[in-house]
Scaffold this motif. Structure first.
Motif, PDB file in Angstrom:
ATOM      1  N   GLY A 140       0.682  -1.247   0.007  1.00  0.00           N
ATOM      2  CA  GLY A 140       0.109   0.027  -0.117  1.00  0.00           C
ATOM      3  C   GLY A 140       0.745   1.276   0.005  1.00  0.00           C
ATOM      4  N   ALA A 141       2.248   1.135  -0.230  1.00  0.00           N
ATOM      5  CA  ALA A 141       2.972   2.352   0.020  1.00  0.00           C
ATOM      6  C   ALA A 141       3.040   2.920  -1.349  1.00  0.00           C
ATOM      7  CB  ALA A 141       4.226   2.037   0.642  1.00  0.00           C
ATOM      8  N   LEU A 142       3.090   2.383  -2.620  1.00  0.00           N
ATOM      9  CA  LEU A 142       3.592   2.769  -3.859  1.00  0.00           C
ATOM     10  C   LEU A 142       2.384   2.744  -4.815  1.00  0.00           C
ATOM     11  CD1 LEU A 142       7.257   1.873  -4.122  1.00  0.00           C
ATOM     12  CD2 LEU A 142       6.293   4.288  -3.379  1.00  0.00           C
ATOM     13  N   LEU A 143       2.216   3.740  -5.721  1.00  0.00           N
ATOM     14  CA  LEU A 143       1.323   3.426  -6.875  1.00  0.00           C
ATOM     15  C   LEU A 143       2.338   3.606  -8.203  1.00  0.00           C
ATOM     16  CD1 LEU A 143      -1.777   3.070  -7.925  1.00  0.00           C
ATOM     17  CD2 LEU A 143      -1.491   5.674  -8.143  1.00  0.00           C
ATOM     18  N   ALA A 144       2.063   2.802  -8.938  1.00  0.00           N
ATOM     19  CA  ALA A 144       2.772   2.793 -10.522  1.00  0.00           C
ATOM     20  C   ALA A 144       1.758   3.020 -11.397  1.00  0.00           C
ATOM     21  CB  ALA A 144       3.531   1.569 -10.697  1.00  0.00           C
ATOM     22  N   TRP A 145       1.942   3.883 -12.338  1.00  0.00           N
ATOM     23  CA  TRP A 145       0.935   4.127 -13.387  1.00  0.00           C
ATOM     24  C   TRP A 145       1.608   4.430 -14.840  1.00  0.00           C
ATOM     25  CZ3 TRP A 145       0.108   9.289 -14.831  1.00  0.00           C
ATOM     26  CH2 TRP A 145       0.887  10.452 -13.809  1.00  0.00           C
ATOM     27  N   LEU A 171       6.261   5.057 -17.322  1.00  0.00           N
ATOM     28  CA  LEU A 171       5.794   4.482 -16.034  1.00  0.00           C
ATOM     29  C   LEU A 171       6.018   5.724 -14.993  1.00  0.00           C
ATOM     30  CD1 LEU A 171       6.478   0.765 -16.119  1.00  0.00           C
ATOM     31  CD2 LEU A 171       4.304   2.064 -16.578  1.00  0.00           C
ATOM     32  N   GLN A 172       5.268   5.837 -14.084  1.00  0.00           N
ATOM     33  CA  GLN A 172       5.408   6.822 -13.094  1.00  0.00           C
ATOM     34  C   GLN A 172       5.112   5.897 -11.735  1.00  0.00           C
ATOM     35  OE1 GLN A 172       5.784   9.959 -14.469  1.00  0.00           O
ATOM     36  NE2 GLN A 172       4.985   9.050 -16.380  1.00  0.00           N
ATOM     37  N   VAL A 173       6.065   6.198 -10.608  1.00  0.00           N
ATOM     38  CA  VAL A 173       5.793   5.837  -9.403  1.00  0.00           C
ATOM     39  C   VAL A 173       5.663   6.841  -8.195  1.00  0.00           C
ATOM     40  CG1 VAL A 173       6.904   4.046  -7.796  1.00  0.00           C
ATOM     41  CG2 VAL A 173       7.188   3.748 -10.255  1.00  0.00           C
ATOM     42  N   ASN A 174       4.377   6.877  -7.614  1.00  0.00           N
ATOM     43  CA  ASN A 174       4.535   7.886  -6.723  1.00  0.00           C
ATOM     44  C   ASN A 174       4.377   7.139  -5.056  1.00  0.00           C
ATOM     45  OD1 ASN A 174       3.242   9.027  -9.275  1.00  0.00           O
ATOM     46  ND2 ASN A 174       3.703  10.682  -8.051  1.00  0.00           N
ATOM     47  N   GLU A 175       4.677   7.907  -4.184  1.00  0.00           N
ATOM     48  CA  GLU A 175       4.351   7.467  -2.947  1.00  0.00           C
ATOM     49  C   GLU A 175       3.002   7.821  -2.599  1.00  0.00           C
ATOM     50  OE1 GLU A 175       6.971   9.429  -0.080  1.00  0.00           O
ATOM     51  OE2 GLU A 175       8.727   8.447  -0.807  1.00  0.00           O
ATOM     52  N   MET A 176       2.221   6.893  -2.074  1.00  0.00           N
ATOM     53  CA  MET A 176       0.806   7.067  -1.671  1.00  0.00           C
ATOM     54  C   MET A 176       0.776   8.191  -0.544  1.00  0.00           C
ATOM     55  SD  MET A 176      -1.258   5.142  -3.462  1.00  0.00           S
ATOM     56  CE  MET A 176      -2.501   5.119  -2.303  1.00  0.00           C
ATOM     57  N   HIS A 201       6.396  12.877  -4.459  1.00  0.00           N
ATOM     58  CA  HIS A 201       7.435  12.172  -4.383  1.00  0.00           C
ATOM     59  C   HIS A 201       7.221  11.298  -5.660  1.00  0.00           C
ATOM     60  CE1 HIS A 201       8.821  13.106  -0.047  1.00  0.00           C
ATOM     61  NE2 HIS A 201       9.103  14.025  -0.808  1.00  0.00           N
ATOM     62  N   GLN A 202       7.868  11.450  -6.847  1.00  0.00           N
ATOM     63  CA  GLN A 202       7.486  10.661  -8.011  1.00  0.00           C
ATOM     64  C   GLN A 202       8.970  10.240  -8.780  1.00  0.00           C
ATOM     65  OE1 GLN A 202       4.254  11.656 -10.664  1.00  0.00           O
ATOM     66  NE2 GLN A 202       5.929  12.077 -12.225  1.00  0.00           N
ATOM     67  N   VAL A 203       8.962   8.935  -9.386  1.00  0.00           N
ATOM     68  CA  VAL A 203      10.110   8.548  -9.913  1.00  0.00           C
ATOM     69  C   VAL A 203       9.611   8.113 -11.521  1.00  0.00           C
ATOM     70  CG1 VAL A 203      11.767   6.403 -10.226  1.00  0.00           C
ATOM     71  CG2 VAL A 203      11.187   7.761  -7.936  1.00  0.00           C
ATOM     72  N   VAL A 204      10.200   8.632 -12.497  1.00  0.00           N
ATOM     73  CA  VAL A 204       9.933   8.441 -13.895  1.00  0.00           C
ATOM     74  C   VAL A 204      10.677   7.045 -14.177  1.00  0.00           C
ATOM     75  CG1 VAL A 204       9.717   8.927 -16.274  1.00  0.00           C
ATOM     76  CG2 VAL A 204       9.086  10.644 -14.627  1.00  0.00           C
ATOM     77  N   GLN A 234      -9.040  11.734  -5.187  1.00  0.00           N
ATOM     78  CA  GLN A 234      -8.509  11.725  -6.656  1.00  0.00           C
ATOM     79  C   GLN A 234      -7.187  11.814  -6.341  1.00  0.00           C
ATOM     80  OE1 GLN A 234     -10.344  14.775  -8.975  1.00  0.00           O
ATOM     81  NE2 GLN A 234      -8.461  14.832 -10.342  1.00  0.00           N
ATOM     82  N   PHE A 235      -6.315  10.983  -7.046  1.00  0.00           N
ATOM     83  CA  PHE A 235      -5.028  11.030  -6.912  1.00  0.00           C
ATOM     84  C   PHE A 235      -4.309  11.839  -7.757  1.00  0.00           C
ATOM     85  CE2 PHE A 235      -0.752   9.071  -7.202  1.00  0.00           C
ATOM     86  CZ  PHE A 235      -0.394   8.731  -5.825  1.00  0.00           C
ATOM     87  N   THR A 236      -4.573  11.810  -9.163  1.00  0.00           N
ATOM     88  CA  THR A 236      -3.841  12.500 -10.161  1.00  0.00           C
ATOM     89  C   THR A 236      -4.847  13.677 -10.469  1.00  0.00           C
ATOM     90  OG1 THR A 236      -4.742  11.384 -12.091  1.00  0.00           O
ATOM     91  CG2 THR A 236      -2.763  10.682 -11.305  1.00  0.00           C
TER      92      THR A 236
END
Length: 718
Positions: A76-81, A91-96, A101-104, A452-454
């Protein structure tokens, strides 16, 4: 058959045909109209109609960046999209806890060009992200429309490094981690020349049919460290989908004998477990778990989809019902016990009498299942208590007039599945949500609360106003969507277009910028038309009895539902009854062909990829098995029902000027069917023209091959 969708650019050719046909409903001049349509790919001129069409096409092509696939890490800690833009998908990875805090995650090809990455899947320990990527330097596969080879890549959360895992040739789909995180399982068609199903152009007939050149989807397992792997299922099984248990070595999968493209309605549900041995890729011990063709009672002959094992592996849940396509799912929830060792274990319907259609499911615990339900145009998230045969207390969240997608493994069904991503231990789920007035964004549900997340499209206004329309007919409650002309003035009258959906077992949901084919529905309102998208009997969303109601009745009860819906709209809104048109693709094309033989209410029609004569169709294509469930047998068993449901049986009653459109290599609705319908209309003197697009299949994007338009993965425009 199912109606596929595509990018706006690839739709240009046949939209041009529609745009030229419909502005002249009032006059219905025949020969001048058809002569004007002789070259549908011509450039639009300077007339006001041409300029309006050009503006709408430009709007459709100028799409904003859109999220497509989502994956919530098990902890439950990260969301990849994935984010789709004109240049590709990243692909993006964000901290929930802090989305800032995002990594591409963007692997680069050997030529230094960014790869297009999609379909993220987290390992069970949330430490590694697997995904599929296609790189410009990859060798292309495919016949008519060659596309880059997709491979599996891994991203390490701790180090941030990306490495390519597989080096395969063929088609990959339905990626999943093993329960121990030591391997990845997926469906693989070795040396594939096309995507499975009838969407891609058919291969030319050559050699021993049903014996040579078969492209078989098999379950494959690759070691997560070395990438080495092998097939788990034999080449005597075409596998459509599979599911894994989180706490066991059990596997379930749906399969039928090759050729798989023709056999999905007869698929059996198999259970298998890995033998405990020291081989790198263990063998499977397989047994038949559920065979619907041998099941008695209401479930006899029904189709199965989305098999999911309970965490302990003791039960399997799946969607069951009358589903005419292996790409568009809906029905009830069925459950079977995997512990019985006898073949042909009976499955039970866990949601008898449900007033909607289950479109996706996932186990939360060994006793509770999360459902995505389509009900009367709404999407509901339901926590279903199996022990009580009803939703849990406070376990239903009505999201409203929206659709959800993007949370499951990408397979042949792609965006047709209303899938979501779960982190059951944290009571959370993530998905892409959109609606007629809700721009596509990623949303999170945590402990029952929606967030809403994004915020990619904040402030964006829908291109047209769309409302839900409901009416009663012959004891059925029916629902559909009505889009209003741009700059609508209630003091004026407007033409009405009626678009029948594909399937027939399917439904049109509420989506941003029109229906599931990205902007084609909002095209017509932008040109000054009312557009009506009905969900008549046979559709999902009103319960399985409603879906079953068009069995052995295609074109009759569903057409009466549509016409009653038109009556309802005419009574409320300023419709010019002399300018009403009917159109559709796939089963919508069937409805159009049959409709113009049953009523002269419409003043023009466009029949795309339809079936005019079910008897001749049965002998022309491999995709005939859907008729067995819908008609109750073959045309050799019951020729009367095949004749009764065929448009050509009533061709002398057809008076409506009709444009017939089809792809040359369409195997889902063969071009011979369009030719037969066109020939019938010509014979009885009804104005018509037939447009056959070279090299094209069943997908609704005619003209792409011949114009060299860039191929795009369908999920990019979900």
């Amino acid at each position: 058959m199912y109606m596929f969708y595509s990018s706006a650019r690839s739709l240009r050719s046949w939209i041009a045909v529609f745009g030229l046909l419909f502005p002249i409903f009032a006059s219905a001049q025949t020969d001048p109209i058809l002569r004007h349509m002789t070259n549908p790919s011509r450039s639009f001129g300077s007339s006001s109609v041409d300029q309006a069409v050009n503006r709408q096409l430009a709007r459709m092509e100028d799409s904003a960046p859109t999220p497509t696939r989502v994956a919530l890490s098990p902890d439950g800690a990260l969301l990849a999209w994935s984010l789709t833009e004109a240049t590709g998908t990243t692909l993006q990875v964000n901290e929930m806890s802090d989305p800032r805090h995002q990594v591409v995650v963007a692997p680069v090809s050997t030529a230094g060009v960014r790869c297009s990455s999609d379909v993220p899947i987290w390992s069970p320990d949330s430490a590694t992200l697997a995904f599929m990527a296609s790189c410009p330097s990859s060798a292309a596969f495919g016949g008519v429309a060659a596309r880059p080879q997709q491979e599996i890549f891994l991203w390490d959360k701790e180090t941030g490094t990306v490495r390519q895992l597989t080096h395969l040739t063929g088609g990959l789909s339905n990626l999943a981690w093993s329960s121990d995180g030591k391997s990845l399982l997926f469906l693989f068609i070795e040396n594939a020349t096309r995507d499975p199903g009838y969407g891609d152009p058919a291969k030319p007939l050559a050699g021993a049919i049903d014996e040579e050149g078969l492209e078989i989807s098999r379950l494959y397992e690759a070691d997560a460290t070395t990438g080495r792997g092998d097939f788990l299922t034999p080449d005597t099984m075409h596998v459509y989908e599979f599911g894994l248990a989180s706490n066991s070595r059990e596997i379930v999968f749906l399969a039928a004998p090759p050729p798989g493209e023709a056999s999905w309605p007869q698929a059996k549900l198999y259970a298998a477990d890995k033998a405990d041995d020291s081989t790198a890729v263990p063998t499977l011990r397989t047994r038949v778990l559920v065979e619907m063709q041998a099941t008695s009672g209401p479930l006899h002959g029904m189709q199965m989809a989305i098999p999911r094992l309970s965490p302990d592996g003791k039960r399997v849940a799946f969607v069951c019902g009358l589903m005419s396509d292996p790409v568009a799912y809906g029905g009830d929830l069925c459950v079977a016990n995997t512990q019985e060792r006898a073949n042909g274990i009976a499955a039970g319907d866990a949601t008898v009498g449900l007033q909607g259609s289950v479109q996706y499911e996932q186990w939360l615990t060994n006793d509770k299942i999360s459902l995505v339900e389509n009900r009367n145009g709404h999407t509901l998230l339901v926590e279903w208590d199996l022990s009580k045969h009803q939703p849990s207390k406070n376990g239903t969240l009505d999201l409203g007039e929206v659709t959800v997608s993007g949370g499951g493994p990408k397979g042949p069904a792609g965006p047709a599945i209303a899938d979501v991503s779960y982190a059951p231990a944290h009571e959370a789920m993530a998905f892409l949500m959109q609606g007629h007035s809700v721009a596509p964004e990623i949303y999170i549900v945590s402990k029952g609360a929606l967030k809403q997340f994004t915020h990619l499209h904040d402030g964006l206004q829908p291109p047209t106003r769309t409302i839900s329309v409901e009416w009663e007919n012959e004891g059925f409650h029916v629902q559909g969507w009505l889009s209003f002309p741009v700059d609508y003035d209630p003091k004026k009258t407007y033409p009405l277009l009626v678009e029948a959906h594909g399937g027939p077992e399917w439904s049109i949901g509420s989506r941003w910028d029109g229906d599931a084919w990205r902007g084609i529905s909002s095209l017509w309102p932008g040109l000054g038309y009312f557009l009506f998208l009905p969900n008549p009997r046979g559709s999902y969303g009103q319960g399985e009895a409603f879906t079953l109601a068009n069995r052995r009745d295609l074109g009759y009860g569903d057409l009466r539902d549509v016409l009653k819906g038109v009556d309802t709209i005419e009574a409320k809104y300023p419709i010019d009854k002399s300018r009403e048109g009917l159109l559709g693709w796939s089963y919508g094309g069937c409805m159009t062909m049959f409709g113009v033989t049953q009523t002269q209410r419409f003043h023009a029609a466009v029949a795309g990829a339809g079936i005019a004569n079910y008897t001749s169709f049965y002998g022309e294509t491999f995709f005939t098995t859907f008729t067995l469930s819908l008609f109750g047998g073959t045309p050799y068993d019951d020729p009367a029902i095949y004749s009764k449901l065929s448009a050509t049986s009533f061709i002398k009653q057809a008076k409506t000027p009709t444009l017939v459109v089809v792809g040359e290599r369409d195997q889902g609705s063969t071009p011979e069917q369009s030719l037969e319908f066109w020939r019938g209309l010509r014979t009885v003197g009804t104005p018509t023209q037939l447009m056959v697009y070279p090299g094209e299949g069943h997908k609704r994007w005619l003209g792409e091959t011949e114009q060299g338009l860039r191929w795009r993965i369908s999920s990019e425009v979900a």
